[in-house]
Design a protein around this motif. Sequence first.
Motif, PDB file in Angstrom:
ATOM      1  N   VAL A  84      -3.202  10.338   4.445  1.00 44.55           N
ATOM      2  CA  VAL A  84      -4.144  10.939   3.495  1.00 44.55           C
ATOM      3  C   VAL A  84      -5.552  10.907   4.096  1.00 44.55           C
ATOM      4  O   VAL A  84      -5.814  10.207   5.077  1.00 44.55           O
ATOM      5  N   PRO A  85      -6.520  11.658   3.526  1.00 50.50           N
ATOM      6  CA  PRO A  85      -7.898  11.653   4.062  1.00 50.50           C
ATOM      7  C   PRO A  85      -8.486  10.256   4.223  1.00 50.50           C
ATOM      8  O   PRO A  85      -9.207   9.996   5.181  1.00 50.50           O
ATOM      9  N   LEU A  86      -8.171   9.352   3.301  1.00 50.91           N
ATOM     10  CA  LEU A  86      -8.687   7.991   3.410  1.00 50.91           C
ATOM     11  C   LEU A  86      -8.231   7.335   4.706  1.00 50.91           C
ATOM     12  O   LEU A  86      -9.039   6.746   5.438  1.00 50.91           O
ATOM     13  N   GLY A  87      -6.940   7.411   5.002  1.00 50.68           N
ATOM     14  CA  GLY A  87      -6.407   6.775   6.196  1.00 50.68           C
ATOM     15  C   GLY A  87      -6.959   7.368   7.475  1.00 50.68           C
ATOM     16  O   GLY A  87      -7.123   6.661   8.472  1.00 50.68           O
ATOM     17  N   ARG A  88      -7.257   8.673   7.474  1.00 54.33           N
ATOM     18  CA  ARG A  88      -7.770   9.314   8.682  1.00 54.33           C
ATOM     19  C   ARG A  88      -9.237   8.996   8.932  1.00 54.33           C
ATOM     20  O   ARG A  88      -9.705   9.069  10.071  1.00 54.33           O
ATOM     21  N   SER A  89      -9.977   8.628   7.876  1.00 53.56           N
ATOM     22  CA  SER A  89     -11.407   8.354   8.050  1.00 53.56           C
ATOM     23  C   SER A  89     -11.719   6.872   8.205  1.00 53.56           C
ATOM     24  O   SER A  89     -12.771   6.510   8.724  1.00 53.56           O
ATOM     25  N   LEU A  90     -10.811   6.005   7.745  1.00 57.34           N
ATOM     26  CA  LEU A  90     -11.078   4.571   7.778  1.00 57.34           C
ATOM     27  C   LEU A  90     -11.269   4.058   9.203  1.00 57.34           C
ATOM     28  O   LEU A  90     -10.498   4.391  10.107  1.00 57.34           O
ATOM     29  N   GLN A  91     -12.308   3.229   9.361  1.00 53.65           N
ATOM     30  CA  GLN A  91     -12.555   2.557  10.625  1.00 53.65           C
ATOM     31  C   GLN A  91     -12.365   1.047  10.508  1.00 53.65           C
ATOM     32  O   GLN A  91     -12.110   0.375  11.499  1.00 53.65           O
ATOM     33  N   GLU A  92     -12.471   0.533   9.270  1.00 57.50           N
ATOM     34  CA  GLU A  92     -12.401  -0.906   9.048  1.00 57.50           C
ATOM     35  C   GLU A  92     -11.703  -1.150   7.714  1.00 57.50           C
ATOM     36  O   GLU A  92     -12.110  -0.594   6.698  1.00 57.50           O
ATOM     37  N   LEU A  93     -10.665  -1.991   7.739  1.00 55.53           N
ATOM     38  CA  LEU A  93      -9.883  -2.256   6.534  1.00 55.53           C
ATOM     39  C   LEU A  93      -9.556  -3.747   6.455  1.00 55.53           C
ATOM     40  O   LEU A  93      -8.989  -4.322   7.385  1.00 55.53           O
ATOM     41  N   TYR A  94      -9.939  -4.376   5.339  1.00 58.73           N
ATOM     42  CA  TYR A  94      -9.668  -5.800   5.114  1.00 58.73           C
ATOM     43  C   TYR A  94      -8.520  -5.921   4.106  1.00 58.73           C
ATOM     44  O   TYR A  94      -8.573  -5.335   3.022  1.00 58.73           O
ATOM     45  N   LEU A 144       7.080  -2.866   4.156  1.00 59.50           N
ATOM     46  CA  LEU A 144       5.963  -2.898   5.091  1.00 59.50           C
ATOM     47  C   LEU A 144       5.850  -1.631   5.932  1.00 59.50           C
ATOM     48  O   LEU A 144       5.242  -1.648   7.004  1.00 59.50           O
ATOM     49  N   GLY A 145       6.401  -0.547   5.449  1.00 67.86           N
ATOM     50  CA  GLY A 145       6.267   0.701   6.189  1.00 67.86           C
ATOM     51  C   GLY A 145       4.808   1.106   6.351  1.00 67.86           C
ATOM     52  O   GLY A 145       4.400   1.635   7.389  1.00 67.86           O
ATOM     53  N   TRP A 146       4.000   0.850   5.330  1.00 70.34           N
ATOM     54  CA  TRP A 146       2.574   1.176   5.385  1.00 70.34           C
ATOM     55  C   TRP A 146       1.857   0.370   6.467  1.00 70.34           C
ATOM     56  O   TRP A 146       0.918   0.864   7.109  1.00 70.34           O
ATOM     57  N   TRP A 147       2.289  -0.890   6.666  1.00 70.64           N
ATOM     58  CA  TRP A 147       1.667  -1.736   7.676  1.00 70.64           C
ATOM     59  C   TRP A 147       1.917  -1.183   9.080  1.00 70.64           C
ATOM     60  O   TRP A 147       1.006  -1.129   9.912  1.00 70.64           O
ATOM     61  N   ASP A 148       3.152  -0.761   9.333  1.00 72.63           N
ATOM     62  CA  ASP A 148       3.471  -0.183  10.640  1.00 72.63           C
ATOM     63  C   ASP A 148       2.670   1.092  10.875  1.00 72.63           C
ATOM     64  O   ASP A 148       2.206   1.346  11.995  1.00 72.63           O
ATOM     65  N   ALA A 149       2.489   1.872   9.815  1.00 70.86           N
ATOM     66  CA  ALA A 149       1.710   3.105   9.960  1.00 70.86           C
ATOM     67  C   ALA A 149       0.249   2.805  10.269  1.00 70.86           C
ATOM     68  O   ALA A 149      -0.380   3.500  11.085  1.00 70.86           O
ATOM     69  N   LEU A 150      -0.293   1.779   9.658  1.00 70.45           N
ATOM     70  CA  LEU A 150      -1.692   1.422   9.923  1.00 70.45           C
ATOM     71  C   LEU A 150      -1.878   0.916  11.347  1.00 70.45           C
ATOM     72  O   LEU A 150      -2.930   1.132  11.955  1.00 70.45           O
ATOM     73  N   GLN A 151      -0.884   0.208  11.876  1.00 72.08           N
ATOM     74  CA  GLN A 151      -0.993  -0.299  13.241  1.00 72.08           C
ATOM     75  C   GLN A 151      -1.078   0.830  14.253  1.00 72.08           C
ATOM     76  O   GLN A 151      -1.658   0.669  15.337  1.00 72.08           O
ATOM     77  N   GLN A 152      -0.528   1.974  13.913  1.00 69.85           N
ATOM     78  CA  GLN A 152      -0.528   3.112  14.831  1.00 69.85           C
ATOM     79  C   GLN A 152      -1.690   4.065  14.581  1.00 69.85           C
ATOM     80  O   GLN A 152      -1.891   5.003  15.350  1.00 69.85           O
ATOM     81  N   ALA A 153      -2.457   3.809  13.503  1.00 77.16           N
ATOM     82  CA  ALA A 153      -3.570   4.708  13.170  1.00 77.16           C
ATOM     83  C   ALA A 153      -4.669   4.578  14.222  1.00 77.16           C
ATOM     84  O   ALA A 153      -5.115   3.489  14.563  1.00 77.16           O
ATOM     85  N   GLU A 154      -5.131   5.690  14.720  1.00 80.67           N
ATOM     86  CA  GLU A 154      -6.140   5.698  15.783  1.00 80.67           C
ATOM     87  C   GLU A 154      -7.529   5.405  15.213  1.00 80.67           C
ATOM     88  O   GLU A 154      -7.934   5.977  14.206  1.00 80.67           O
ATOM     89  N   LEU A 208       0.857  -1.179   0.000  1.00 75.84           N
ATOM     90  CA  LEU A 208       0.000   0.000   0.000  1.00 75.84           C
ATOM     91  C   LEU A 208       0.897   1.234   0.000  1.00 75.84           C
ATOM     92  O   LEU A 208       2.082   1.143   0.338  1.00 75.84           O
ATOM     93  N   PRO A 209       0.381   2.398  -0.364  1.00 72.35           N
ATOM     94  CA  PRO A 209       1.221   3.599  -0.350  1.00 72.35           C
ATOM     95  C   PRO A 209       1.796   3.861   1.040  1.00 72.35           C
ATOM     96  O   PRO A 209       1.100   3.653   2.046  1.00 72.35           O
ATOM     97  N   PRO A 210       3.048   4.312   1.138  1.00 71.65           N
ATOM     98  CA  PRO A 210       3.656   4.559   2.450  1.00 71.65           C
ATOM     99  C   PRO A 210       2.901   5.582   3.280  1.00 71.65           C
ATOM    100  O   PRO A 210       2.901   5.514   4.506  1.00 71.65           O
ATOM    101  N   ASP A 211       2.240   6.541   2.611  1.00 69.01           N
ATOM    102  CA  ASP A 211       1.533   7.600   3.336  1.00 69.01           C
ATOM    103  C   ASP A 211       0.042   7.317   3.473  1.00 69.01           C
ATOM    104  O   ASP A 211      -0.752   8.230   3.687  1.00 69.01           O
ATOM    105  N   VAL A 212      -0.364   6.040   3.362  1.00 69.31           N
ATOM    106  CA  VAL A 212      -1.787   5.706   3.367  1.00 69.31           C
ATOM    107  C   VAL A 212      -2.469   6.139   4.660  1.00 69.31           C
ATOM    108  O   VAL A 212      -3.665   6.445   4.672  1.00 69.31           O
ATOM    109  N   ALA A 213      -1.751   6.181   5.754  1.00 68.95           N
ATOM    110  CA  ALA A 213      -2.366   6.559   7.026  1.00 68.95           C
ATOM    111  C   ALA A 213      -2.495   8.062   7.186  1.00 68.95           C
ATOM    112  O   ALA A 213      -3.223   8.526   8.075  1.00 68.95           O
TER     113      ALA A 213
END
Length: 674
Positions: free
Chosen positions: A560-570, A581-591, A553-558
Amino acid sequence: LAVGWGSRMDTAWAPSPGGCELVQTIMDCTGRWLSSIPGNLRGETEELFFDDNTIQVLGNASLLLYPQLWHLSLTRNRLELIEPGAFLSSQGLQVLSLTDNLLFTNYSLTAAALSALPALRTLDLAGNQLREDMVSVLVSNLSSLESLSVARNIIMRLDPSIFTNLTQLLELNLEKNYIFEIDNAFEGLQRLQRLNIAYNYLPCLVGFGLTQLRVLNVSYNALEWFLTLESDDLFELEVLDLSHNRLLFFPVLPRHSKLHSLLLQDNRMSFYQRLPNGTSLANVTVQFLIIDGNSTNITTVRLWDELCHSNLSSLRLLDMSQNQVWGLPDDFLAQMPSLTHLKLNQNCLEAFHLSEEDPLAMLTELDLSQNQLVELGVKVGVGDILPNLQLFNLSTNRLQALPPGIFTHTRKITTLDLSRNRVDLCPQPAEAESLPCVDIRGVETLTHLSLAGCGLQGLSSRPFQGTSLMHLDLADNHQALSGDLGWLQDLVLTLQVLSLRNTSLSSTAVDFSALSSLVRLDLSGNSLAAFPTSLGALRLHSLDLRDNCLPALPPDVAQVPLGRSLQELYLSRNPYNCCTLGWWDALQQAEGLRVPDGREVTCSHGSRTLRPGALPEPVLQSCRWQTADLALLYLVLALPTCLTLLVAFVVVFLMLKEKLLKMVKTRCGVSSPY
């Protein structure tokens, strides 16, 4: 709780002996491993809960200190005996729960104790291994009872002697026993309103005559027949549940009743006015021989004659799903003017016809899914057909089109399910204008549309124009996105949920950026090899990317507006690269973001499949080499070689210095002193 009790706040929650908790006048001793009722609890207690303990005997002195007790629960203990004098000090007891104990061992002594409760209204004896004779003894002197449960016992046969004195009984629960015969067991219960005999072994109910009953549940038995007594009396029956039985015919119901819910799901029922092979049994009758004691009664019934003389004008819910219905008798539905919910799914219907004479004016839900429908017939005239219909389920049939103009009459329809039919949407391309299609243009009330698995060949010419679709399911249509995608423009303001699962979607096929109202998007089961960049500006709440070909996934996915609004991601079942896997680490920290299938997400490193959160150190080290700056890497590799060559050149030069100077002198002819 304490806030609402004002001045009693300091005693709302108080510790008591034995680890019990006192809430005002309610003592809760659930799950405290108590073998007896403590004698030092508060005397003003009105409700006692001793569920999930190990009490075996309720002695004569157990309740002496609780004269105000009106509710006692001893569920899931090891209770074998209630001594005859146990309730003498609790004459006001109204509710008694003895569920899941061993009362069959000393039931006669327990019965003597229960007979001392003149105010008892509710008694639960479920799960005590009681036979019918034991039940008869236990309740023989409880004339004040209004609610009785003897569910989950070993009752096999009911006769008039069991409930003789329960003249005030309103509700009786007999479910999950082994009852195979009922012999006038309820005739003395003149006030009985709710009767539950579900999960038993009754083969038939013949001569039903409980006029005062309002709710009857006989589901999950082995019923083949349900016959009401021929009577002009008004039955109070409102709900009749005969689902999950073996009914062969539509039940013979009371001529006059208040029935509003009739549940016939999962039977073997059909109508025999017309058979699938074209023959008819309309003039054939069936005779029932009913033997009651010394009297014999022969009842003749035409079971396939519409409603069998029943008046169902008050019926609102009819569930005939999971039967063997080939077709409905003439004027069958015309006898139900109040019907609001009709379920005929999972039958054998090949055609379904509606007309102005059979308008179903009050119907709001019609489910015809999972049949063999090839034709939906509507005789359109000046009147309305299905004017209040809101939900129309036609999924999993063999339809190719719907009657023209059908939605001009269904003026309130919000949900239409056409999935798994071979339908196309109007308008068709010029070369296919003669083919049948479904026209939903201009249906302003339509908000939910499912076209999954319809074999759509592209959606050209704006088929959704004039609609307000909020939910659109196009899953399992491999060619749905092959044509012009201008149809998306008609949905940009309203569409909130879109499913494009298994539609052969590629990374650049669709531009989602205009769908500003979208909150749920399903892109699973496609061939995405790169994350669609147009998703970044959306404010989705749920995104499904399972079963694609995404390496990352894009490294900055968390960010962008999409990453800030997402509540559920499969994300599972994609070939992610373990070294990016930089994007994965960023998603793990996304609130506020959940990855429900996070444990199924894997990445690949060579031939190995690993979990992103547990990469071994050799893999991490290998990834560092792979992701290092190539220019710096080349410089580091080249520097030793250059130094080696330089040293070698200097050594060679020093060794050959004299010879070289002589060679130069000879060549140039100039003498030089040494």
